[in-house]
Design an enzyme around this catalytic site. Structure first.
Site, PDB file in Angstrom:
ATOM      1  N   HIS A 183      -2.012  -5.316  -6.608  1.00  0.00           N
ATOM      2  CA  HIS A 183      -1.721  -6.350  -5.615  1.00  0.00           C
ATOM      3  C   HIS A 183      -0.493  -6.030  -4.804  1.00  0.00           C
ATOM      4  CE1 HIS A 183      -4.090  -8.254  -8.855  1.00  0.00           C
ATOM      5  NE2 HIS A 183      -4.740  -8.799  -7.832  1.00  0.00           N
ATOM      6  N   GLY A 184      -0.022  -4.789  -4.878  1.00  0.00           N
ATOM      7  CA  GLY A 184       1.045  -4.341  -3.996  1.00  0.00           C
ATOM      8  C   GLY A 184       2.419  -4.871  -4.325  1.00  0.00           C
TER       9      GLY A 184
END
Lengths: 219, 306, 67
Positions: A183-184
Site C-alpha cells: 500500500h505504499g
C-alpha cells in the site's frame, strides 16, 4: 478457652494422681465410684506456669503451623502454574543468535526469528547522520533514532509493515529506507514511517549484543 | 485413656454382637464357616502346588542377573557426579556414537550439566544441519546451534540395520530406563564380555557372547578396551572406568531431572514432617477442652418419707 | 510488663496483625528454607556438582551458562 486452660493447669499441679476426678467441684462426683477416663496426657504440665508464656507458646505453635502451610500451599500452586509456562526447548528456540561480522557496511540482511523476518542493516556514518537530522516533531510516530538502536551502526527491527503486515523492500522508497509494495508506505533509514498508510514505525524487537558486538542475540 | 475408651467400645460391640447372634441361625453360621474353611484350604493347596514347579527361565535365557553397584548418585539425597557425566559424554562421542544415536538430547541440554556454553556451541558447530532453502529454493546447510539435537550416526533405521548386519543399535537417550536392571545391567553388559564363549555355546556369525544379555548372543561386540579414550582430567581410562562414566552419562540422559527431584524430595520430607507434627500438636490443643468435659448426672434424691 | 505480654500485645492480640505476620513470614520462611536446603545439598554433594566440576575445566571461569 486459652485462659481457662492455663487456669486449669495451675490448679491441677500436684494433683496428678487424682486428677481424673478433680475436674468437677461437686463433692458428689468425687465420691462417685464411676469409672472416668484418665486425662493426664492432656494437661498442661509446664512448670512455673507463666500464663503469658503459655499463651504466647500456643499462638506461636498455631501461627507456625499456618506459616508452614501457607509456604507449602504457595509452592504447590507455583509448581502447577509453572507447568503453563513455555518449556525449555520452546524457550531455547525463541532466541536466535546472528553473527554480525559477515554483514558489510551499508548492506541489509534479513533473518528469520520466530518465523518472522528481522531486518539488520549495517549503517554508514552518513546514514546515521541522516537519521539523526530529522526533525522528529514532523513525524507521524515521533521517535528519536537513538531510541531505536543500541549501537547506531546496527539497525535491527522487525520486517513487518505496521499497516497490514507485508514485508517492506529494503533500499527503496522516497526516504532511502524501506518501501512497502502493498500500500505504499515509506520508511526512512531509521525505519520510521514517513509517508503512506502505516500508522507506526517498524517495531524494534528486544535484542542484545554478545561477544563484544561480534554477534547479536534477538529475543 | 484410649484403653478406657477401647474397653467401652468393646463393651458396646459385645452387646451388639450378642443381639446380632440371635438373628443369624446356627445353620447359616455353619455354612459360612465351612465356606471360609474350604476357600482357605483350596488357596493354600493351589499355592503349595504352584511352588513345587519353578517356571523361571535358565540364566542363559533371561541373562545373568547384574550385580548391584554403588553408583555415586544412588542414595536418596545423592546428586549425579557431573565430572563423570562429562567423561561419559566423551566416551559416548568417541566410542558409542559410531553406532548409537542419542535423539532426545540437544546440545543445549549439556550446558550447565557437563559442558560450558562455549564448549557446547563449539561442538554443535562441528556438525551440519539442514537450513531453510535459499531464494531459489535450493537446500542449504548451516553449522549446528545449541538448539539442535545431537545427530545420529545413520540417516534412518534401514541404513543402521544395513551397516550392522541386520541388528538395530538402540537409541541411547532413554536406554537406562528401558532396560531391566538399569545402570547395573548396562555396566555389567559393557564390562561382561568374556574372552571366549563357554564351551558348547554356538554363536551365529556376527554375534558375540555376553552372559548378561538375554539369550547370551548379542550383535554388539566388546567396544571398551583400556585407554581407547584419553580423559582430559587425567582419569585413567580403564574399561570399567569408561563403562561407569558412560553409564552415568546415559543415566543422566534418561533422567536429567534427578538432581532437582532429590532436592525437592528433601524439601517435601522436611516440610510435610513438620506439618504433621504441628498438626498433631494443634489437634491436641484444640481438643483439650472437649476431652476434659465431663457430664455428671446427680440423680435427685427421692423425697423423704415422713 | 513482661516480655511475653509484650509479644502478645504486638503480634497475637489482633487477628489481622497475626494473619499478616503469618503470610509475610511464609515468604521469608520460604526464601530462608530454600537457601538452607540448597546449602545443605551442595555441602552433601560437594565435588560432584557442576559448579565444582566447572572449576576444573580450563578456560571456563566466570562464564554464564544458563539455559
Amino acid at each position: 478457652m486459652l485462659s481457662r486452660l492455663s487456669l486449669r493447669s495451675g490448679r491441677s499441679l500436684g494433683l496428678a494422681t487424682t486428677v481424673a476426678r478433680s475436674f468437677s467441684s461437686s463433692a458428689h462426683t468425687l465420691k462417685s465410684t464411676y469409672d472416668s477416663p484418665d486425662f493426664t496426657k492432656y494437661l498442661n504440665k509446664s512448670k512455673g506456669a507463666n500464663p503469658d508464656k503459655t499463651r504466647d507458646y500456643t499462638y506461636l505453635m498455631v501461627g507456625a503451623y499456618g506459616l508452614v502451610s501457607a509456604a507449602a500451599a504457595k509452592s504447590t500452586v507455583d509448581a502447577f502454574l509453572s507447568t503453563m509456562s513455555a518449556s525449555n526447548d520452546v524457550l531455547a528456540m525463541a532466541k536466535v543468535e546472528i553473527k554480525l561480522g559477515s554483514i558489510p557496511l551499508g548492506k541489509n540482511v534479513v533473518v528469520k526469528w520466530q518465523g518472522k523476518p528481522v531486518f539488520i542493516r549495517h549503517r554508514t556514518t552518513d546514514e546515521i547522520a541522516e537519521a539523526n537530522d530529522v526533525d522528529i516533531s514532523t513525524l507521524r510516530d515521533p521517535q528519536k533514532d537513538s531510541d531505536r538502536v543500541i549501537r547506531p551502526e546496527w539497525l535491527i527491527m522487525m520486517g513487518i509493515c505496521t499497516h497490514l503486515g507485508c514485508v517492506p523492500i529494503g533500499e527503496a522508497g522516497d526516504f532511502g529506507g524501506w518501501f512497502c509494495p502493498c500500500h505504499g508506505s515509506h520508511y526512512d533509514i531509521s525505519g520510521r514511517i514517513r509517508k503512506g498508510p502505516a500508522p507506526l514505525n517498524l517495531e524494534v524487537p528486544h535484542y542484545e549484543f554478545v561477544d563484544e558486538a561480534e554477534s547479536v542475540m534477538i529475543g | 485413656m484410649f484403653s478406657r475408651f477401647g474397653s467401652a467400645f468393646k463393651n458396646s460391640a459385645r452387646s451388639f454382637s450378642t443381639s446380632a447372634k440371635a438373628e443369624i441361625s446356627s445353620n447359616t453360621k455353619r455354612v459360612i464357616n465351612g465356606a471360609v474353611g474350604v476357600a482357605g484350604l483350596t488357596a493354600a493347596f493351589v499355592l503349595y502346588e504352584d511352588s513345587q514347579t519353578a517356571k523361571a527361565m535358565t540364566a542363559a535365557e533371561h541373562g545373568l542377573h547384574a550385580p548391584e553397584y554403588d553408583w555415586p548418585h544412588k542414595g536418596m539425597f545423592d546428586s549425579y557426579d557431573h565430572a563423570s557425566i562429562r567423561r561419559g559424554f566423551q566416551v559416548y562421542r568417541e566410542v558409542c556414537s559410531a553406532c548409537h544415536s542419542l535423539d532426545r538430547i540437544a546440545w543445549r541440554n549439556l550446558v550447565g550439566v557437563s559442558h560450558t556454553n562455549a564448549e557446547a556451541k563449539a561442538m554443535a558447530e562441528e556438525y551440519e544441519y539442514d537450513d531453510e532453502p535459499d531464494d531459489q529454493g535450493n537446500p542449504r546447510k548451516r553449522p549446528g546451534k545449541l538448539t539442535d539435537y545431537i545427530p545420529g550416526p545413520y540417516a534412518n533405521e534401514e541404513a543402521a540395520r544395513a551397516a550392522n548386519g541386520g541388528a538395530l543399535p538402540p537409541d541411547l537417550s532413554l536406554v537406562v530406563k528401558a532396560r531391566h536392571g538399569g545402570c547395573d545391567y548396562i555396566f555389567a553388559l559393557l564390562t561382561g564380555y568374556p574372552d571366549d564363549p563357554p564351551a558348547g555355546v554356538v554363536l551365529a556369525p556376527g554375534s558375540n557372547y555376553n552372559p548378561y544379555f538375554p539369550g547370551g548372543s548379542i550383535a554388539m561386540a566388546r567396544t571398551l578396551f583400556d585407554d581407547i579414550v584419553e580423559y582430559e582430567d587425567g582419569t585413567p581410562a580403564s574399561s570399567s572406568q569408561m563403562a561407569k562414566d558412560v553409564v552415568t552419562f546415559l543415566d543422566w540422559c534418561s533422567e536429567p531431572e534427578l538432581d532437582d527431584r532429590k532436592k525437592l524430595g528433601a524439601k517435601a520430607i522436611i516440610i510435610l514432617t513438620s506439618l504433621y507434627l504441628m498438626a498433631v500438636w494443634t489437634k491436641k490443643f484444640k481438643w483439650a477442652p472437649i476431652k476434659h468435659r465431663k457430664i455428671v448426672f446427680n440423680p435427685p434424691k427421692p423425697p423423704k418419707k415422713n | 510488663m513482661s516480655f511475653y505480654h509484650t509479644v502478645f500485645n504486638t503480634v497475637f492480640k489482633r487477628n489481622s496483625v497475626f494473619l499478616t505476620t503469618i503470610f509475610a513470614g511464609a515468604f521469608v520462611f520460604q526464601a530462608v528454607f530454600d537457601e538452607g536446603v540448597n546449602k545443605w545439598w551442595e555441602a552433601r554433594n560437594k565435588g560432584k556438582l557442576w559448579k565444582d566440576v566447572k572449576l576444573t575445566i580450563p578456560g571456563a571461569g566466570e562464564e554464564e551458562d544458563d539455559e
